[in-house]
Motif scaffolding. Sequence first.
Motif, PDB file in Angstrom:
ATOM      1  N   GLY A  70       5.499 -23.513  14.909  1.00  0.00           N
ATOM      2  CA  GLY A  70       4.372 -23.515  15.736  1.00  0.00           C
ATOM      3  C   GLY A  70       4.066 -22.471  16.768  1.00  0.00           C
ATOM      4  N   GLU A  71       5.067 -21.581  16.877  1.00  0.00           N
ATOM      5  CA  GLU A  71       5.196 -20.462  17.653  1.00  0.00           C
ATOM      6  C   GLU A  71       4.295 -19.378  17.187  1.00  0.00           C
ATOM      7  OE1 GLU A  71       8.671 -17.728  20.029  1.00  0.00           O
ATOM      8  OE2 GLU A  71       8.958 -19.141  18.203  1.00  0.00           O
ATOM      9  N   GLN A  72       3.592 -18.936  17.916  1.00  0.00           N
ATOM     10  CA  GLN A  72       2.904 -17.599  17.323  1.00  0.00           C
ATOM     11  C   GLN A  72       3.564 -16.219  17.877  1.00  0.00           C
ATOM     12  OE1 GLN A  72      -1.448 -17.377  18.445  1.00  0.00           O
ATOM     13  NE2 GLN A  72      -1.789 -18.704  16.643  1.00  0.00           N
ATOM     14  N   LYS A  73       3.832 -15.324  16.817  1.00  0.00           N
ATOM     15  CA  LYS A  73       4.515 -14.089  17.141  1.00  0.00           C
ATOM     16  C   LYS A  73       3.557 -12.955  16.462  1.00  0.00           C
ATOM     17  CE  LYS A  73       9.325 -15.178  18.111  1.00  0.00           C
ATOM     18  NZ  LYS A  73      10.952 -14.758  17.637  1.00  0.00           N
ATOM     19  N   VAL A  74       3.793 -11.705  17.066  1.00  0.00           N
ATOM     20  CA  VAL A  74       2.963 -10.544  16.516  1.00  0.00           C
ATOM     21  C   VAL A  74       4.162 -10.138  15.563  1.00  0.00           C
ATOM     22  CG1 VAL A  74       2.448  -8.270  16.966  1.00  0.00           C
ATOM     23  CG2 VAL A  74       1.381  -9.866  18.579  1.00  0.00           C
ATOM     24  N   THR A  75       3.798  -9.778  14.265  1.00  0.00           N
ATOM     25  CA  THR A  75       4.760  -9.496  13.392  1.00  0.00           C
ATOM     26  C   THR A  75       4.042  -8.182  12.344  1.00  0.00           C
ATOM     27  OG1 THR A  75       5.945 -10.355  11.482  1.00  0.00           O
ATOM     28  CG2 THR A  75       3.811 -11.305  11.653  1.00  0.00           C
ATOM     29  N   THR A  76       4.980  -7.511  11.807  1.00  0.00           N
ATOM     30  CA  THR A  76       4.350  -6.343  10.857  1.00  0.00           C
ATOM     31  C   THR A  76       4.951  -7.086   9.502  1.00  0.00           C
ATOM     32  OG1 THR A  76       4.336  -4.688  12.461  1.00  0.00           O
ATOM     33  CG2 THR A  76       4.466  -4.174  10.322  1.00  0.00           C
ATOM     34  N   ASP A  77       4.208  -7.218   8.730  1.00  0.00           N
ATOM     35  CA  ASP A  77       4.138  -7.569   7.231  1.00  0.00           C
ATOM     36  C   ASP A  77       3.877  -6.300   6.202  1.00  0.00           C
ATOM     37  OD1 ASP A  77       5.498 -10.014   7.730  1.00  0.00           O
ATOM     38  OD2 ASP A  77       3.794 -11.050   7.654  1.00  0.00           O
ATOM     39  N   THR A  78       4.657  -6.452   5.365  1.00  0.00           N
ATOM     40  CA  THR A  78       4.462  -5.469   4.125  1.00  0.00           C
ATOM     41  C   THR A  78       3.664  -6.139   2.737  1.00  0.00           C
ATOM     42  OG1 THR A  78       6.322  -4.031   4.718  1.00  0.00           O
ATOM     43  CG2 THR A  78       5.378  -3.529   2.703  1.00  0.00           C
ATOM     44  N   TYR A  79       2.643  -5.585   2.291  1.00  0.00           N
ATOM     45  CA  TYR A  79       1.784  -5.999   1.074  1.00  0.00           C
ATOM     46  C   TYR A  79       1.903  -4.885   0.086  1.00  0.00           C
ATOM     47  CZ  TYR A  79       0.896  -9.911   4.462  1.00  0.00           C
ATOM     48  OH  TYR A  79       0.894 -11.007   4.917  1.00  0.00           O
ATOM     49  N   LEU A  80       1.627  -5.275  -1.104  1.00  0.00           N
ATOM     50  CA  LEU A  80       1.428  -4.211  -2.241  1.00  0.00           C
ATOM     51  C   LEU A  80       0.133  -4.503  -2.998  1.00  0.00           C
ATOM     52  CD1 LEU A  80       3.424  -1.960  -3.739  1.00  0.00           C
ATOM     53  CD2 LEU A  80       3.599  -3.799  -5.347  1.00  0.00           C
ATOM     54  N   LEU A  81      -0.516  -3.571  -3.306  1.00  0.00           N
ATOM     55  CA  LEU A  81      -1.793  -3.643  -3.969  1.00  0.00           C
ATOM     56  C   LEU A  81      -2.023  -2.487  -4.678  1.00  0.00           C
ATOM     57  CD1 LEU A  81      -4.055  -1.984  -2.365  1.00  0.00           C
ATOM     58  CD2 LEU A  81      -4.157  -3.890  -0.953  1.00  0.00           C
ATOM     59  N   ASP A  82      -2.561  -2.591  -5.770  1.00  0.00           N
ATOM     60  CA  ASP A  82      -3.169  -1.299  -6.811  1.00  0.00           C
ATOM     61  C   ASP A  82      -4.326  -0.890  -6.309  1.00  0.00           C
ATOM     62  OD1 ASP A  82      -4.017  -3.643  -7.864  1.00  0.00           O
ATOM     63  OD2 ASP A  82      -4.336  -2.716 -10.184  1.00  0.00           O
ATOM     64  N   ALA A  83      -4.800   0.381  -6.272  1.00  0.00           N
ATOM     65  CA  ALA A  83      -5.831   0.798  -6.093  1.00  0.00           C
ATOM     66  C   ALA A  83      -6.041   2.306  -6.599  1.00  0.00           C
ATOM     67  CB  ALA A  83      -6.208   0.949  -4.498  1.00  0.00           C
ATOM     68  N   VAL A  84      -7.391   2.891  -6.631  1.00  0.00           N
ATOM     69  CA  VAL A  84      -7.440   4.290  -7.031  1.00  0.00           C
ATOM     70  C   VAL A  84      -7.050   5.343  -5.966  1.00  0.00           C
ATOM     71  CG1 VAL A  84      -8.785   3.564  -9.074  1.00  0.00           C
ATOM     72  CG2 VAL A  84      -9.909   4.179  -6.963  1.00  0.00           C
ATOM     73  N   SER A  85      -7.396   4.982  -4.809  1.00  0.00           N
ATOM     74  CA  SER A  85      -7.028   5.784  -3.796  1.00  0.00           C
ATOM     75  C   SER A  85      -6.619   5.269  -2.524  1.00  0.00           C
ATOM     76  CB  SER A  85      -8.482   6.589  -3.522  1.00  0.00           C
ATOM     77  OG  SER A  85      -9.339   5.594  -2.786  1.00  0.00           O
ATOM     78  N   PHE A  86      -6.348   6.080  -1.430  1.00  0.00           N
ATOM     79  CA  PHE A  86      -5.839   5.393  -0.110  1.00  0.00           C
ATOM     80  C   PHE A  86      -7.193   4.645   0.604  1.00  0.00           C
ATOM     81  CE2 PHE A  86      -2.467   8.546  -0.521  1.00  0.00           C
ATOM     82  CZ  PHE A  86      -1.390   7.691   0.170  1.00  0.00           C
ATOM     83  N   THR A  87      -8.164   5.310   0.363  1.00  0.00           N
ATOM     84  CA  THR A  87      -9.530   4.581   0.860  1.00  0.00           C
ATOM     85  C   THR A  87      -9.972   3.074   0.342  1.00  0.00           C
ATOM     86  OG1 THR A  87     -10.525   6.782   1.139  1.00  0.00           O
ATOM     87  CG2 THR A  87     -11.849   4.949   1.367  1.00  0.00           C
ATOM     88  N   GLU A  88      -9.598   2.975  -1.036  1.00  0.00           N
ATOM     89  CA  GLU A  88      -9.816   1.776  -1.744  1.00  0.00           C
ATOM     90  C   GLU A  88      -8.717   1.014  -1.335  1.00  0.00           C
ATOM     91  OE1 GLU A  88     -10.211  -0.376  -5.742  1.00  0.00           O
ATOM     92  OE2 GLU A  88      -9.389   1.470  -5.884  1.00  0.00           O
ATOM     93  N   ALA A  89      -7.483   1.309  -1.026  1.00  0.00           N
ATOM     94  CA  ALA A  89      -6.637   0.694  -0.707  1.00  0.00           C
ATOM     95  C   ALA A  89      -6.659  -0.095   0.456  1.00  0.00           C
ATOM     96  CB  ALA A  89      -5.175   1.225  -0.747  1.00  0.00           C
ATOM     97  N   GLU A  90      -7.134   0.652   1.733  1.00  0.00           N
ATOM     98  CA  GLU A  90      -7.298   0.279   2.979  1.00  0.00           C
ATOM     99  C   GLU A  90      -8.419  -0.834   2.900  1.00  0.00           C
ATOM    100  OE1 GLU A  90      -8.738   1.859   7.651  1.00  0.00           O
ATOM    101  OE2 GLU A  90      -9.252   3.181   5.776  1.00  0.00           O
ATOM    102  N   ALA A  91      -9.425  -0.767   2.132  1.00  0.00           N
ATOM    103  CA  ALA A  91     -10.714  -1.403   2.156  1.00  0.00           C
ATOM    104  C   ALA A  91     -10.117  -2.853   1.352  1.00  0.00           C
ATOM    105  CB  ALA A  91     -11.684  -1.056   1.396  1.00  0.00           C
ATOM    106  N   ARG A  92      -9.354  -2.731   0.534  1.00  0.00           N
ATOM    107  CA  ARG A  92      -8.554  -3.719  -0.290  1.00  0.00           C
ATOM    108  C   ARG A  92      -7.782  -4.519   0.742  1.00  0.00           C
ATOM    109  NH1 ARG A  92      -6.072  -3.653  -5.315  1.00  0.00           N
ATOM    110  NH2 ARG A  92      -6.284  -6.070  -5.160  1.00  0.00           N
ATOM    111  N   ILE A  93      -6.979  -3.873   1.396  1.00  0.00           N
ATOM    112  CA  ILE A  93      -5.984  -4.782   2.341  1.00  0.00           C
ATOM    113  C   ILE A  93      -6.956  -5.400   3.552  1.00  0.00           C
ATOM    114  CG2 ILE A  93      -5.256  -2.965   3.831  1.00  0.00           C
ATOM    115  CD1 ILE A  93      -3.013  -5.763   2.475  1.00  0.00           C
ATOM    116  N   ASN A  94      -7.813  -4.798   4.099  1.00  0.00           N
ATOM    117  CA  ASN A  94      -8.813  -5.216   4.906  1.00  0.00           C
ATOM    118  C   ASN A  94      -9.199  -6.583   4.380  1.00  0.00           C
ATOM    119  OD1 ASN A  94      -8.991  -4.067   7.455  1.00  0.00           O
ATOM    120  ND2 ASN A  94      -9.510  -2.389   6.093  1.00  0.00           N
ATOM    121  N   GLU A  95      -9.723  -6.602   3.088  1.00  0.00           N
ATOM    122  CA  GLU A  95     -10.494  -7.596   2.496  1.00  0.00           C
ATOM    123  C   GLU A  95      -9.413  -8.911   2.337  1.00  0.00           C
ATOM    124  OE1 GLU A  95     -11.838  -8.505  -1.896  1.00  0.00           O
ATOM    125  OE2 GLU A  95     -12.814  -6.687  -1.017  1.00  0.00           O
TER     126      GLU A  95
END
Length: 166
Positions: A19-44
């Motif tokens: 139940g404790e809230q902590k700031v964390t950094t997680d890694t996710y993987l996605l496929d995209a055609v460019s860095f721009t699309e990757a950024e838009a997709r991870i935001n979504e």
Amino acid sequence: MSVTWYECKVKYRKTHETGEQKVTTDTYLLDAVSFTEAEARINEEMAAYTSEEFKIMNIKVANFSEVHPFENSDRWFKSKVSLIALDEESGKEKKSNTYLLVQANDVKEAFENTTQAMQNTRGDYTIPSITESPILDVFPYFSGDEEEIAGQETVENKKEPAELID
């Protein structure tokens, strides 16, 4: 068509099992055609995943040639696979490395899943290493227009090139 996979590191406030809230950094993987699309997709994806504020810390191209999800598995493992070919001129074995991301519950299961993923490979190969990946989840691209039956595209959704231009 080859797929380009992007590793995205996202920093956000996460509520843990306690139940404790902590700031964390997680890694996710996605496929995209460019860095721009990757950024838009991870935001979504992150907007759907958390109502908290988040920050994209890093996006880089991942060196995975294939990603293999398996049901009832909760962790991701990076499998190094050495493909073995015989150099006809010198008569020596030549190895080329490729990396697979496989889903499993432990290293033993990751080895079994890697072997299963490689079962249709005609050449010889070895699996010199398997390591647990920091990747928390994988978001493959789906346009929503796909309607597949047993892996086959239906005729209704198949567009002719002239229809795509209009």
